[in-house]
Design a protein around this motif. Sequence first.
Motif, PDB file in Angstrom:
ATOM      1  N   ALA A  30       0.798  -1.221   0.000  1.00 19.01           N
ATOM      2  CA  ALA A  30       0.000   0.000   0.000  1.00 19.01           C
ATOM      3  C   ALA A  30       0.831   1.272   0.000  1.00 19.01           C
ATOM      4  CB  ALA A  30      -0.903  -0.004   1.238  1.00 19.01           C
ATOM      5  N   ASN A  31       0.151   2.362  -0.354  1.00 15.00           N
ATOM      6  CA  ASN A  31       0.705   3.695  -0.134  1.00 15.00           C
ATOM      7  C   ASN A  31       0.103   4.198   1.182  1.00 15.00           C
ATOM      8  OD1 ASN A  31      -1.918   5.014  -0.787  1.00 15.00           O
ATOM      9  ND2 ASN A  31      -1.437   4.356  -2.877  1.00 15.00           N
ATOM     10  N   ALA A  32       0.596   5.297   1.675  1.00 13.87           N
ATOM     11  CA  ALA A  32       0.183   5.794   2.994  1.00 13.87           C
ATOM     12  C   ALA A  32      -1.319   6.046   3.077  1.00 13.87           C
ATOM     13  CB  ALA A  32       0.949   7.072   3.337  1.00 13.87           C
ATOM     14  N   ILE A  62      -1.429   5.621   7.029  1.00 14.86           N
ATOM     15  CA  ILE A  62      -0.594   4.753   7.858  1.00 14.86           C
ATOM     16  C   ILE A  62       0.858   5.138   7.623  1.00 14.86           C
ATOM     17  CG2 ILE A  62      -2.285   2.879   7.941  1.00 14.86           C
ATOM     18  CD1 ILE A  62      -0.526   1.319   5.930  1.00 14.86           C
ATOM     19  N   ARG A  63       1.711   4.692   8.536  1.00 11.47           N
ATOM     20  CA  ARG A  63       3.133   5.032   8.463  1.00 11.47           C
ATOM     21  C   ARG A  63       3.935   3.805   8.025  1.00 11.47           C
ATOM     22  NH1 ARG A  63       4.919   9.191  12.325  1.00 11.47           N
ATOM     23  NH2 ARG A  63       6.617   7.744  12.685  1.00 11.47           N
ATOM     24  N   CYS A  83      -0.043  -3.014   3.963  1.00 10.47           N
ATOM     25  CA  CYS A  83       1.222  -2.675   4.611  1.00 10.47           C
ATOM     26  C   CYS A  83       1.901  -1.546   3.852  1.00 10.47           C
ATOM     27  CB  CYS A  83       2.176  -3.871   4.606  1.00 10.47           C
ATOM     28  SG  CYS A  83       1.686  -5.216   5.659  1.00 10.47           S
ATOM     29  N   LEU A  84       2.425  -0.596   4.586  1.00 12.96           N
ATOM     30  CA  LEU A  84       3.225   0.456   3.975  1.00 12.96           C
ATOM     31  C   LEU A  84       4.690   0.140   4.221  1.00 12.96           C
ATOM     32  CD1 LEU A  84       3.569   3.101   2.469  1.00 12.96           C
ATOM     33  CD2 LEU A  84       3.273   4.305   4.652  1.00 12.96           C
ATOM     34  N   GLY A  85       5.353  -0.319   3.173  1.00 12.66           N
ATOM     35  CA  GLY A  85       6.776  -0.597   3.264  1.00 12.66           C
ATOM     36  C   GLY A  85       7.585   0.688   3.171  1.00 12.66           C
ATOM     37  N   VAL A  90      14.965   6.582   1.940  1.00 14.67           N
ATOM     38  CA  VAL A  90      14.189   7.707   2.470  1.00 14.67           C
ATOM     39  C   VAL A  90      13.705   7.414   3.882  1.00 14.67           C
ATOM     40  CG1 VAL A  90      12.108   9.123   2.164  1.00 14.67           C
ATOM     41  CG2 VAL A  90      13.478   8.446   0.162  1.00 14.67           C
ATOM     42  N   ASP A  91      12.979   6.315   4.038  1.00  8.53           N
ATOM     43  CA  ASP A  91      12.429   5.938   5.346  1.00  8.53           C
ATOM     44  C   ASP A  91      13.480   5.155   6.120  1.00  8.53           C
ATOM     45  OD1 ASP A  91       9.844   7.039   4.805  1.00  8.53           O
ATOM     46  OD2 ASP A  91       9.421   5.290   3.560  1.00  8.53           O
TER      47      ASP A  91
END
Length: 178
Positions: A30-32, A62-63, A83-85, A90-91
């Motif tokens: 997913a995206n945020a 979501i984060r 899920c936001l991978g 960046v993250d």
Amino acid sequence: MRIELPAAAIEVTVGDITRQEDIEAVVNAANAWLMPGGGVAGAIHRKAGPALAEACRPLAPIRPGEAVITAGFGLPNAHVIHCLGPVYGVDRPEAALLARCYRAAIALADGKGIASIAFPALSTGAFGYPVEEAAPIACSAVVEALKEAHTVRLVRHVLASDALARRFAEATRKAAAR
């Protein structure tokens, strides 16, 4: 490829995440905002239909590393775990966030009494995570999470290519041997 663990099994296959008819929950990369996009998210939203986006709205944003669950709607699966991978580079810390995605999805499935879950290769598409780094992290996280799970008995990695499947199969074998 299938590896039997003491209380569960892990499969690695090439295929379409939206066509896993024998799996209770599929994981959306997913995206945020949990909205349709390209790749896995686009495919899941197209197959599930517009009701999926409506169900996702109140759960977003979501984060990185987080997971939420919805119904599967038009998919052959009862549930979608979103899920936001992490975005590679960046993250941070990206390895911990990627592992957290897999662990969070399995824990969420386990908490809902779900017995089977299918994952794509989270973060390796548009989010740029190199497969050679992502596969060992993902597979180790799955093996470790399954040690704590009570109801999840099957995890399937559904991958887009033979090369990706080879990487995940090798990483799964190594993680299971530890």
